[in-house]
Design a protein around this motif. Sequence first.
Motif, PDB file in Angstrom:
ATOM      1  N   LEU A 171      -3.307 -10.555  11.043  1.00  0.00           N
ATOM      2  CA  LEU A 171      -2.973  -9.200  10.619  1.00  0.00           C
ATOM      3  C   LEU A 171      -2.667  -9.154   9.125  1.00  0.00           C
ATOM      4  O   LEU A 171      -3.128  -8.246   8.412  1.00  0.00           O
ATOM      5  N   LEU A 172      -1.910 -10.113   8.641  1.00  0.00           N
ATOM      6  CA  LEU A 172      -1.597 -10.157   7.217  1.00  0.00           C
ATOM      7  C   LEU A 172      -2.865 -10.273   6.379  1.00  0.00           C
ATOM      8  O   LEU A 172      -3.028  -9.579   5.368  1.00  0.00           O
ATOM      9  N   ASP A 173      -3.779 -11.143   6.785  1.00  0.00           N
ATOM     10  CA  ASP A 173      -5.021 -11.336   6.026  1.00  0.00           C
ATOM     11  C   ASP A 173      -5.843 -10.052   6.006  1.00  0.00           C
ATOM     12  O   ASP A 173      -6.386  -9.650   4.966  1.00  0.00           O
ATOM     13  N   THR A 174      -5.936  -9.397   7.157  1.00  0.00           N
ATOM     14  CA  THR A 174      -6.721  -8.165   7.250  1.00  0.00           C
ATOM     15  C   THR A 174      -6.117  -7.048   6.408  1.00  0.00           C
ATOM     16  O   THR A 174      -6.818  -6.380   5.640  1.00  0.00           O
ATOM     17  N   LEU A 175      -4.817  -6.837   6.557  1.00  0.00           N
ATOM     18  CA  LEU A 175      -4.165  -5.772   5.803  1.00  0.00           C
ATOM     19  C   LEU A 175      -4.122  -6.077   4.312  1.00  0.00           C
ATOM     20  O   LEU A 175      -4.182  -5.161   3.480  1.00  0.00           O
ATOM     21  N   ASN A 176      -4.036  -7.348   3.957  1.00  0.00           N
ATOM     22  CA  ASN A 176      -4.028  -7.698   2.536  1.00  0.00           C
ATOM     23  C   ASN A 176      -5.333  -7.262   1.874  1.00  0.00           C
ATOM     24  O   ASN A 176      -5.334  -6.722   0.755  1.00  0.00           O
ATOM     25  N   ALA A 177      -6.446  -7.476   2.561  1.00  0.00           N
ATOM     26  CA  ALA A 177      -7.741  -7.052   2.026  1.00  0.00           C
ATOM     27  C   ALA A 177      -7.838  -5.527   1.966  1.00  0.00           C
ATOM     28  O   ALA A 177      -8.370  -4.969   1.003  1.00  0.00           O
ATOM     29  N   HIS A 178      -7.317  -4.860   2.977  1.00  0.00           N
ATOM     30  CA  HIS A 178      -7.383  -3.394   2.997  1.00  0.00           C
ATOM     31  C   HIS A 178      -6.526  -2.789   1.888  1.00  0.00           C
ATOM     32  O   HIS A 178      -6.984  -1.891   1.159  1.00  0.00           O
ATOM     33  N   PHE A 179      -5.297  -3.266   1.754  1.00  0.00           N
ATOM     34  CA  PHE A 179      -4.390  -2.671   0.774  1.00  0.00           C
ATOM     35  C   PHE A 179      -4.721  -3.087  -0.663  1.00  0.00           C
ATOM     36  O   PHE A 179      -4.115  -2.578  -1.603  1.00  0.00           O
ATOM     37  N   ALA A 180      -5.681  -3.963  -0.821  1.00  0.00           N
ATOM     38  CA  ALA A 180      -6.198  -4.240  -2.165  1.00  0.00           C
ATOM     39  C   ALA A 180      -7.069  -3.089  -2.653  1.00  0.00           C
ATOM     40  O   ALA A 180      -7.249  -2.900  -3.859  1.00  0.00           O
ATOM     41  N   GLU A 181      -7.600  -2.297  -1.700  1.00  0.00           N
ATOM     42  CA  GLU A 181      -8.512  -1.204  -2.048  1.00  0.00           C
ATOM     43  C   GLU A 181      -7.944   0.183  -1.766  1.00  0.00           C
ATOM     44  O   GLU A 181      -8.396   1.169  -2.362  1.00  0.00           O
ATOM     45  N   HIS A 182      -6.969   0.274  -0.867  1.00  0.00           N
ATOM     46  CA  HIS A 182      -6.402   1.575  -0.491  1.00  0.00           C
ATOM     47  C   HIS A 182      -4.884   1.462  -0.437  1.00  0.00           C
ATOM     48  O   HIS A 182      -4.351   0.489   0.111  1.00  0.00           O
ATOM     49  N   PRO A 183      -4.175   2.465  -0.947  1.00  0.00           N
ATOM     50  CA  PRO A 183      -2.713   2.374  -0.912  1.00  0.00           C
ATOM     51  C   PRO A 183      -2.127   2.514   0.486  1.00  0.00           C
ATOM     52  O   PRO A 183      -1.062   1.965   0.773  1.00  0.00           O
ATOM     53  N   TYR A 184      -2.806   3.255   1.348  1.00  0.00           N
ATOM     54  CA  TYR A 184      -2.333   3.457   2.717  1.00  0.00           C
ATOM     55  C   TYR A 184      -3.500   3.251   3.685  1.00  0.00           C
ATOM     56  O   TYR A 184      -4.635   2.987   3.271  1.00  0.00           O
ATOM     57  N   VAL A 185      -3.249   3.368   4.962  1.00  0.00           N
ATOM     58  CA  VAL A 185      -4.261   3.050   5.966  1.00  0.00           C
ATOM     59  C   VAL A 185      -5.496   3.937   5.832  1.00  0.00           C
ATOM     60  O   VAL A 185      -6.632   3.456   5.852  1.00  0.00           O
TER      61      VAL A 185
END
Length: 377
Positions: A171-185
């Motif tokens: 989960l950390l790895d996935t969200l880390n990649a997402h929040f590198a491009e978007h501030p929120y979900v």
Amino acid sequence: MPNQETPHRLYGVPHSLYTGIARCYLRTQGVPYVEIPTSDPDFAERIMPVIQRSIIPVLETPEGEIIQDSLDIIDHFEQQGVPYSAYPPGLLQRVLAVIIAYYGTQAMLPHAMHYRWTYRDDQEAFLRDQFAAGAGEALADKIMSRMNSYLPQLGVNDHTIPEIEASYEQLLDTLNAHFAEHPYVFGGRPSLADYGLIGPMFAHLGRDPVPGNIMKTRAPKVFRWVERMTAPGLDTPEFTGCGDDFLADDAIPSTLEPLLRQIADEIFPMLTDKLTFMDGLIQEQQPDDGQPVSEKPHQRYVGAVETSFRGVPVQAGIQPYLVYVLRKADEALATAPGDDQLRVHEALAERGLAGALPGERGYSVDRRNHIEVWERR
């Protein structure tokens, strides 16, 4: 907008998962509030007789209305109008936001409680300080022992712990990649998905020393999102030009797809098994509409089911509250045009999430007088 002159009273503590959801929402919306710990005599003398149990968070409005449950607190302000609504207008985003909120507030309880209590010896000083500050020295040991005792009914044991930890790291790895491009979900403002995730990701996994250190070193973008969620307003200086709205056209960013796959992999078959158990319970007991889901208000579990988590057999307790959460997605779908409903159902099926919505079962779960009750349909 809410009354900006008289502050609301939020009864809760910093280390509470569900209080963190309400706190983040109030800060994002700029709602004036004061946070009051449960050790304050006012909680026992005035609040508990109304809500009928010791549970947080509880919000008291300037007008004296009492609201219990973080999602109910959010909906209270949504109905009044707020600067940054938590509900995306796009139907797919809205339905997925509810499913992600379910994942955070229900499916991640084992993660939160495992890292807090299995590693208790490594973070005893921090935990004792927090519980004593919230409930007082005299009650700290009693509350900590009670919380620790919940691990078996959450399915935390020697067999599941390796999978729980693997899940957290994934989960950390996935969200880390997402929040590198978007501030929120879902873009430039937090949705119900963010508020659902922040519960465990702040109170337990972001603050407690052992999981918090893992988050900071493995996924700094996730830790920054935790900071962002707990700051006033929208704390997005890294995302110049992203705006303050949800992604247009009901879009689902590619960086979010791994999270949706993980959710599908982890909530089943447990969710299906829990719903099947409740189907049988309703069939056997035939409760009246409005009947409490359990004999005593403080009891939130109605049984246990043999199921599995990430392929590992486990016995898990069943809280009807999960239906209360997921019904928000059913309700959003029910008011949408038929073509939109079909589009969303197909999108859920493509992601392995078709079974995440309770659908028509002849019953639901409601909250009346601050207590979960069966709703007959």
